[in-house]
Write an enzyme that holds these catalytic residues in place. Structure first.
Site, PDB file in Angstrom:
ATOM      1  N   CYS A   2     136.112   0.921  58.348  1.00 38.18           N
ATOM      2  CA  CYS A   2     137.329   0.963  59.151  1.00 38.18           C
ATOM      3  C   CYS A   2     138.340   1.906  58.493  1.00 38.18           C
ATOM      4  CB  CYS A   2     137.985  -0.390  59.341  1.00 38.18           C
ATOM      5  SG  CYS A   2     136.929  -1.554  60.186  1.00 38.18           S
ATOM      6  N   ARG A  29     134.439   6.435  57.856  1.00 40.53           N
ATOM      7  CA  ARG A  29     134.646   5.043  57.452  1.00 40.53           C
ATOM      8  C   ARG A  29     134.228   4.057  58.531  1.00 40.53           C
ATOM      9  NH1 ARG A  29     137.792   4.430  53.035  1.00 40.53           N
ATOM     10  NH2 ARG A  29     138.052   2.257  53.580  1.00 40.53           N
ATOM     11  N   TRP A  82     134.465  -0.258  62.266  1.00 39.04           N
ATOM     12  CA  TRP A  82     133.055  -0.500  61.969  1.00 39.04           C
ATOM     13  C   TRP A  82     132.906  -2.011  62.076  1.00 39.04           C
ATOM     14  CZ3 TRP A  82     129.961  -3.230  58.534  1.00 39.04           C
ATOM     15  CH2 TRP A  82     128.632  -2.817  58.439  1.00 39.04           C
ATOM     16  N   ASN A 108     141.881  -3.228  58.142  1.00 38.58           N
ATOM     17  CA  ASN A 108     140.615  -2.869  57.514  1.00 38.58           C
ATOM     18  C   ASN A 108     140.305  -3.981  56.520  1.00 38.58           C
ATOM     19  OD1 ASN A 108     138.504  -1.671  56.115  1.00 38.58           O
ATOM     20  ND2 ASN A 108     139.835  -0.278  54.965  1.00 38.58           N
ATOM     21  N   GLY A 109     139.115  -4.581  56.635  1.00 42.91           N
ATOM     22  CA  GLY A 109     138.750  -5.653  55.713  1.00 42.91           C
ATOM     23  C   GLY A 109     138.143  -6.811  56.489  1.00 42.91           C
ATOM     24  N   GLU A 502     114.920   6.958  46.725  1.00 48.01           N
ATOM     25  CA  GLU A 502     116.039   7.631  47.371  1.00 48.01           C
ATOM     26  C   GLU A 502     115.567   8.375  48.623  1.00 48.01           C
ATOM     27  OE1 GLU A 502     119.051   7.448  47.474  1.00 48.01           O
ATOM     28  OE2 GLU A 502     119.777   9.347  48.270  1.00 48.01           O
ATOM     29  N   LYS A 506     116.987   7.700  52.374  1.00 51.81           N
ATOM     30  CA  LYS A 506     117.532   8.784  53.212  1.00 51.81           C
ATOM     31  C   LYS A 506     116.781   8.822  54.536  1.00 51.81           C
ATOM     32  CE  LYS A 506     120.316   9.497  51.774  1.00 51.81           C
ATOM     33  NZ  LYS A 506     121.156   9.136  50.671  1.00 51.81           N
ATOM     34  N   GLU A 509     117.732   5.782  56.785  1.00 48.60           N
ATOM     35  CA  GLU A 509     119.105   5.887  57.305  1.00 48.60           C
ATOM     36  C   GLU A 509     119.192   6.855  58.471  1.00 48.60           C
ATOM     37  OE1 GLU A 509     121.047   7.003  53.456  1.00 48.60           O
ATOM     38  OE2 GLU A 509     122.576   5.630  54.163  1.00 48.60           O
ATOM     39  N   HIS A 525      96.958  -1.113  44.622  1.00 44.20           N
ATOM     40  CA  HIS A 525      97.139  -2.573  44.536  1.00 44.20           C
ATOM     41  C   HIS A 525      97.636  -3.159  45.851  1.00 44.20           C
ATOM     42  CE1 HIS A 525      96.281  -2.481  40.306  1.00 44.20           C
ATOM     43  NE2 HIS A 525      97.150  -1.492  40.154  1.00 44.20           N
ATOM     44  N   LYS A 626     130.428   4.605  55.780  1.00 52.95           N
ATOM     45  CA  LYS A 626     130.406   5.348  54.518  1.00 52.95           C
ATOM     46  C   LYS A 626     130.796   4.461  53.330  1.00 52.95           C
ATOM     47  CE  LYS A 626     130.039   9.162  52.152  1.00 52.95           C
ATOM     48  NZ  LYS A 626     128.649   9.528  51.845  1.00 52.95           N
TER      49      LYS A 626
HETATM   50  O1  M6R Z   1     130.225   4.520  47.783  1.00 56.38           O
HETATM   51  P1  M6R Z   1     129.047   3.968  47.040  1.00 56.38           P
HETATM   52  O2  M6R Z   1     128.338   5.020  46.261  1.00 56.38           O
HETATM   53  O3  M6R Z   1     129.373   2.782  46.198  1.00 56.38           O
HETATM   54  O4  M6R Z   1     128.071   3.481  48.182  1.00 56.38           O
HETATM   55  C1  M6R Z   1     126.881   2.809  47.872  1.00 56.38           C
HETATM   56  C2  M6R Z   1     125.983   2.757  49.081  1.00 56.38           C
HETATM   57  O5  M6R Z   1     126.586   2.029  50.105  1.00 56.38           O
HETATM   58  C3  M6R Z   1     125.634   4.162  49.583  1.00 56.38           C
HETATM   59  O6  M6R Z   1     125.027   4.922  48.599  1.00 56.38           O
HETATM   60  C4  M6R Z   1     124.697   4.072  50.796  1.00 56.38           C
HETATM   61  O7  M6R Z   1     123.456   3.561  50.422  1.00 56.38           O
HETATM   62  C5  M6R Z   1     124.584   5.445  51.431  1.00 56.38           C
HETATM   63  N1  M6R Z   1     124.678   5.327  52.852  1.00 56.38           N
HETATM   64  C6  M6R Z   1     123.315   6.123  51.086  1.00 56.38           C
HETATM   65  O8  M6R Z   1     123.124   7.316  51.775  1.00 56.38           O
END
Ligand code: M6R
Length: 631
Positions: A2, A29, A82, A108-109, A502, A506, A509, A525, A626
């Site tokens: 948010c 956000r 969000w 926000n929160g 990672e 990616k 997502e 395994h 984000k």
């Molecule tokens: O802002 P941060 O690095 O603490 O965020 C951590 C995760 O939420 C963030 O890396 C998330 O997994 C991303 N969307 C990855 O692309």
């Protein structure tokens, strides 16, 4: 999660374009719904829409919705949502009103005690129009007003009743020259211009207007108002409102931080992928000494002894930051010989970790510096007596302010929701940190110098990797996206395992498809059961001491008719010779520990082009935000 905007000005004008452009800067956000409210001639006017501001706030429509009076507006608020409580809908979008429509708030929160508050308010005759936790806030203020409190007192009384986290901005027709702000757990600041004050959840949103701002701390409120033809503010604590505070006015001077445009690129993600060579260079710049072969981390200077005596390292982070920490763990264990335990922050908070705080240094890693799980882990660790350090990208963010000390990641603004350049910047810090810890534990100056020389070369090699691999990766991604692959796994050994994790993150997502990641040796395994003609394995295997072993695993996959993409280096490609697999070739490195800096690039590009081929939004993947500021 948010984004909030609030503008108050003594120079009346059409504030709507400013609110919209700031909301667009905060889209990362939250982008499931959005809304604006302004005070127009003693009434609050509001527009709310499902979607992101850049998709739903088109000039024509907005001009019609907010007919601008000849003397303009002096106060307005805006919000990107969000959804946490209640699905994305116009009714649930902010700003929210009280029953009388005299006040509007953006929040926000998460309000944890909203159910009991809502029940109580309903019993007092209030009518709720949304299913959000937020809507209790305007009704609580309205109730407090009914009971005789001033607008400010009602606002602060309400803030003191809320459990959970909040950044709130309020406007009211009762006092149209006042913008009230309160913060606890969610970021909130306001920028200062000559005749205007602009509140926002992040400095990103308002840097095109001002680089001077005051950040509120938890438990603080700000009362922004127009008095005698100019804007003014006071800041105090929610629980002791009469005690006013003098806060530091911060100035962001780094121009690169202010670049929030896509430039020549069609998406933020593509731009950020391509910024990685320069981000890596900037992150290591001035942080090592070629003469001594040592890293020089100014942010940790007061903690040299603690770092020297540490017997173990603990990292806490989430998502991509956790994956960077896993790479960091291998670096520190290999170079410095100190055991590293990498914890996912949402787990660390609630489990017993049998480490001795006085012998351990904790590194919290976060791009945003706002992630609730990481922030709470740091607070918990501090309570337990750990020394806590940050590897944080956003300067002045909550985690950066909470840790004892730290090293900033210097990735600049990362707008794409899928983290790319922040990962590389975090790796850069971990290389320096590992060298530092190693030099204190017997690594020779010669070895340190050698590593640093290679580290200096990485940005150029990253550029080469991007140039050499982008088109082949694009072809492969489009090919497999059209082939409707059922299963995709990312595999590697050693330091390449976190890279496979990672890569899978990616890929998930961006493509919305499930992807696995395994140490290559684990394949036999169990996971090998999924391999057939409809499965794709992406194997990260540059030429290193495990290359022959990796070749074995490759054969196993090929024997089951699996599809394979190999990420290897020039030597690896030669050794493999003619293979019936697709090979993506990255430059050969002397020190195999540095490969993650190059491997990540084709892996990010693969997810990016695969998602584009599926028609997905690469900058704002569905369901994500984000900064994850809720648990
Ligand atoms: O802002 P941060 O690095 O603490 O965020 C951590 C995760 O939420 C963030 O890396 C998330 O997994 C991303 N969307 C990855 O692309």
């Amino acid at each position: 999660m948010c984004g909030i905007i609030g503008i108050i000005t003594s120079e009346k004008r059409n504030l709507i374009p400013e609110i919209i452009s700031s909301l667009k800067n905060l889209e990362y956000r939250g982008y499931d719904s959005t809304g604006i409210a302004i005070i127009d001639n003693g009434n609050i006017k509001r527009v709310r829409r499902i979607g992101a501001p850049s998709d739903v706030f088109h000039n024509q429509e907005i001009t019609e919705a907010f007919e601008v009076p000849s003397d303009g507006f002096s106060i307005g608020i805006g919000h990107n949502r969000w959804a946490t409580h209640g699905k994305p809908s116009e009714e649930n979008a902010h700003p929210h009103f009280d029953c009388g429509g005299n006040l509007a708030i953006v929040h926000n929160g998460t309000i944890l005690n909203y159910e009991s508050l809502r029940k109580e308010l309903i019993s007092l005759g209030h009518t709720f129009l949304s299913t959000t936790d937020t809507e209790v806030i305007p009704h609580l203020i309205e109730q407090s007003r009914k009971e005789g409190a001033s607008l400010k007192d009602a606002f602060l009384n309400t803030a003191s009743l809320l459990h959970g986290s909040f950044g709130i901005a309020l406007i009211s027709t009762d006092d149209p020259n006042r913008l009230l702000l309160a913060k606890h757990g969610s970021p909130l600041l306001f920028g200062i211009l000559d005749n205007t004050l602009i509140a926002a959840s992040s400095s990103n949103a308002i840097l095109s207007y001002t680089n001077t701002f005051i950040a509120l701390a938890d438990g603080e409120y700000a009362d922004l108002s127009i008095k005698e033809g100019s804007v003014t503010y006071i800041i105090g604590t929610i629980l002791d409102p009469e005690k006013l505070l003098t806060k530091e006015v911060m100035t962001i001077t780094d121009k690169s931080l202010g670049d929030m445009t896509k430039g020549e690129y069609e998406s933020f993600m593509k731009k950020e992928i391509h910024e990685q060579p320069s981000v890596f260079r900037t992150t290591i710049l001035g942080r090592y000494d070629e003469e001594t072969g040592d890293a020089v981390l100014g942010g940790l200077i007061d903690y040299e002894e603690i770092l020297r005596n540490a017997k173990q390292v603990l990292t806490v982070a989430c998502g991509t930051a956790h994956n960077a920490s896993l790479v960091g763990g291998v670096l520190i264990e290999t170079l410095a010989g100190i055991p590293v335990r990498s914890e996912i922050a949402s787990e660390f908070r609630y489990k017993k970790v049998p480490m001795i705080p006085t012998e351990t240094v904790l590194f919290a890693v976060s791009q945003s510096g706002e992630t609730a799980d990481t922030l709470e882990s740091v607070k918990e660790a501090r309570r337990k007596g750990y020394k806590t350090f940050g590897i944080i990208n956003v300067v002045g963010s909550a985690i950066a302010e909470t840790v004892d000390a730290g090293v900033y990641a210097r990735a600049g603004f990362e707008i794409g929701v899928a983290s790319t350049k922040a990962f590389t910047a975090q790796l850069a810090v971990f290389y320096l940190l590992a060298i530092k810890l190693a030099r204190e534990r017997g690594m020779t100056p010669q070895k340190g110098k050698g590593l640093l020389t290679e580290l200096e070369e990485i940005p150029n090699l990253m550029t080469k990797t991007l140039v050499d691999t982008e088109s082949i990766v694009r072809e492969l991604a489009e090919h497999y996206a059209n082939k409707n692959i059922c299963t995709i796994n990312f595999l590697g050994r050693g330091i390449h395992v976190p890279l496979s994790t990672e890569a899978a993150l990616k890929f998930k997502e961006l493509t919305y498809l499930e992807a696995g990641s395994y140490p290559l040796g684990e394949l036999k395994h169990g996971p090998i059961a999924v391999i057939d003609n409809d499965a794709l394995s992406v194997i990260i295997m540059p030429y290193d001491e495990l290359f022959e072993l990796n070749k074995n695993s490759l054969e196993q996959i090929l024997s089951k008719s699996g599809n394979v993409i190999l990420i290897t280096d020039e030597i690896g490609a030669k050794k493999l010779g003619a293979q019936s697999v697709d090979i993506v070739v990255i430059p050969t490195l002397k020190n195999t520990l540095l490969y993650p800096t190059l491997e990540i690039l084709p892996l990010q590009l693969f997810a990016y082009y695969y998602a584009l081929a599926l028609g997905n939004n690469v900058d704002k993947p569905r369901n994500l935000a984000k900064s994850v500021t809720v648990e």
